[in-house]
Scaffold this motif. Structure first.
Motif, PDB file in Angstrom:
ATOM      1  N   ILE A 263      52.805 -14.081  67.226  1.00 35.41           N
ATOM      2  CA  ILE A 263      53.952 -13.476  67.898  1.00 35.41           C
ATOM      3  C   ILE A 263      53.802 -11.972  67.687  1.00 35.41           C
ATOM      4  O   ILE A 263      54.237 -11.419  66.679  1.00 35.41           O
ATOM      5  CB  ILE A 263      55.283 -13.986  67.325  1.00 35.41           C
ATOM      6  N   THR A 264      53.142 -11.328  68.603  1.00 35.60           N
ATOM      7  CA  THR A 264      52.619  -9.983  68.358  1.00 35.60           C
ATOM      8  C   THR A 264      53.693  -8.925  68.133  1.00 35.60           C
ATOM      9  O   THR A 264      53.520  -8.014  67.326  1.00 35.60           O
ATOM     10  CB  THR A 264      51.723  -9.549  69.523  1.00 35.60           C
ATOM     11  N   ALA A 265      54.815  -9.010  68.812  1.00 35.34           N
ATOM     12  CA  ALA A 265      55.842  -7.971  68.683  1.00 35.34           C
ATOM     13  C   ALA A 265      56.785  -8.203  67.507  1.00 35.34           C
ATOM     14  O   ALA A 265      57.566  -7.321  67.152  1.00 35.34           O
ATOM     15  CB  ALA A 265      56.645  -7.872  69.981  1.00 35.34           C
ATOM     16  N   CYS A 266      56.720  -9.378  66.912  1.00 32.62           N
ATOM     17  CA  CYS A 266      57.656  -9.723  65.833  1.00 32.62           C
ATOM     18  C   CYS A 266      57.252  -9.039  64.525  1.00 32.62           C
ATOM     19  O   CYS A 266      56.092  -9.136  64.105  1.00 32.62           O
ATOM     20  CB  CYS A 266      57.678 -11.235  65.630  1.00 32.62           C
ATOM     21  N   PRO A 267      58.169  -8.343  63.860  1.00 31.47           N
ATOM     22  CA  PRO A 267      57.832  -7.708  62.577  1.00 31.47           C
ATOM     23  C   PRO A 267      57.387  -8.744  61.547  1.00 31.47           C
ATOM     24  O   PRO A 267      57.876  -9.871  61.526  1.00 31.47           O
ATOM     25  CB  PRO A 267      59.144  -7.043  62.152  1.00 31.47           C
ATOM     26  N   ALA A 268      56.445  -8.340  60.706  1.00 31.47           N
ATOM     27  CA  ALA A 268      55.968  -9.226  59.637  1.00 31.47           C
ATOM     28  C   ALA A 268      57.065  -9.427  58.597  1.00 31.47           C
ATOM     29  O   ALA A 268      57.979  -8.607  58.450  1.00 31.47           O
ATOM     30  CB  ALA A 268      54.728  -8.635  58.986  1.00 31.47           C
TER      31      ALA A 268
END
Length: 306
Positions: A263-268
């Motif tokens: 989920i590329t845009a989701c913050p770690a």
């Protein structure tokens, strides 16, 4: 100079913790009359009522609440002394560390971190507990635990009593058996794909805000939980996909039983190690959680120590 009688203080502390003279007497293996006499003697010494006596329980007076805060600190320090001189220096030469894992923290990551700790610390004995942040942090400041691993940093109200460091972070992903993952990638599923979602510690709407814009196939949320092993179970069951931290399914990805979509845009999600500010000399947050366990888990990025 007259000194406070700590035996009397301990009797009061046990009554306050258990909520009754009867329970305190049972835990201390003494007669209830002895506990009553010791608390009464303490109240006489301080010239303040400390407890409201009710038929089946007790409650603290304002003076009792104030004294309880001192008693908690005094007996927590007593536990720390025991941990240092009795528990950590046992006849077998073991050093005992008690670790708490807050619900939601990736067991996969934590277990590899602890494995690294055992391998590099000779004679170490670990005692591991799990629970909510509130439960484990209360045990930490009372020296019933030496450290906590959590997805959340310490609460503001706890900052005076603890110290912490960020161990690393893990990304979110959609995980499932390969055939379901390929269906999501192609967007060709004739029916909505069932989603079992990780309850993010910051209550972010990951599915609506990050997943659906990136993977526009129909997704049907059926469950949310902070229990990563449960999500891993559902992902392996082949009836849907789990939306969870990648660190929780590393072994499944390595074995090929599961595949994952980032989920590329989701913050770690960060992972923290927390210890009490005043703890026994065997426990140092930098040493205990050295580089987050090094390369303890793929896709968990250790915090820089530079």
């Amino acid at each position: 100079m007259e000194w406070l009688n700590f035996r009397h203080l301990y009797a009061f502390w046990m009554v306050a913790r258990t909520g009754s003279f009867t329970k305190a007497a049972e835990e201390l293996l003494v007669a209830q009359s002895a506990i009553s006499a010791q608390v009464a003697a303490l109240e006489g010494y301080l010239r303040e009522p400390l407890l409201h006596r009710h038929p089946r329980a007790t409650s603290l007076t304002p003076a009792g609440r104030e004294l309880m805060s001192f008693a908690d600190t005094i007996f927590a320090q007593s536990r720390a002394v025991n941990a240092l001189f009795r528990e950590n220096r046992s006849a077998l030469g073991h050093r005992r560390l008690r670790i708490g894992i807050v619900g939601g923290a990736s067991r996969n990551f934590v277990y590899r971190l602890l494995e690294d700790l055992v391998q590099r610390t000779e004679g170490l004995y670990l005692s591991v507990s799990s629970g909510s942040y509130e439960e484990l942090s209360a045990r930490l400041v009372k020296f019933d635990l030496d450290a906590i691993v959590s997805l959340e940093p310490p609460r503001k109200k706890d900052m005076a009593e603890v110290t912490y460091r960020k161990l690393g972070e893990t990304t979110m992903c959609l995980a499932g058996i390969p055939s379901i993952i390929r269906t999501i990638q192609r967007g060709t599923s004739p029916e909505p794909v069932t989603v079992y979602k990780f309850r993010h510690p910051y209550e972010v709407d990951i599915l609506g805000k990050y997943v659906r814009p990136q993977y526009p196939c129909a997704l049907n949320l059926r469950l949310d939980t902070d229990d990563i092993p449960l999500l891993r179970f559902f992902a392996n069951g082949g009836c849907g996909v789990a939306l969870l931290p990648r660190a929780g399914i590393i072994e499944d990805i390595e074995s090929g039983t599961l595949e994952a979509l980032d989920i590329t845009a989701c913050p770690a999600i960060p992972i923290y190690g927390i210890i009490a500010a005043q703890t026994n000399p065997f426990v140092r947050v930098e040493e205990l959680f050295r580089q987050g366990g090094g390369d303890a888990a793929d896709h968990v990025v250790p915090e820089s120590t530079d």
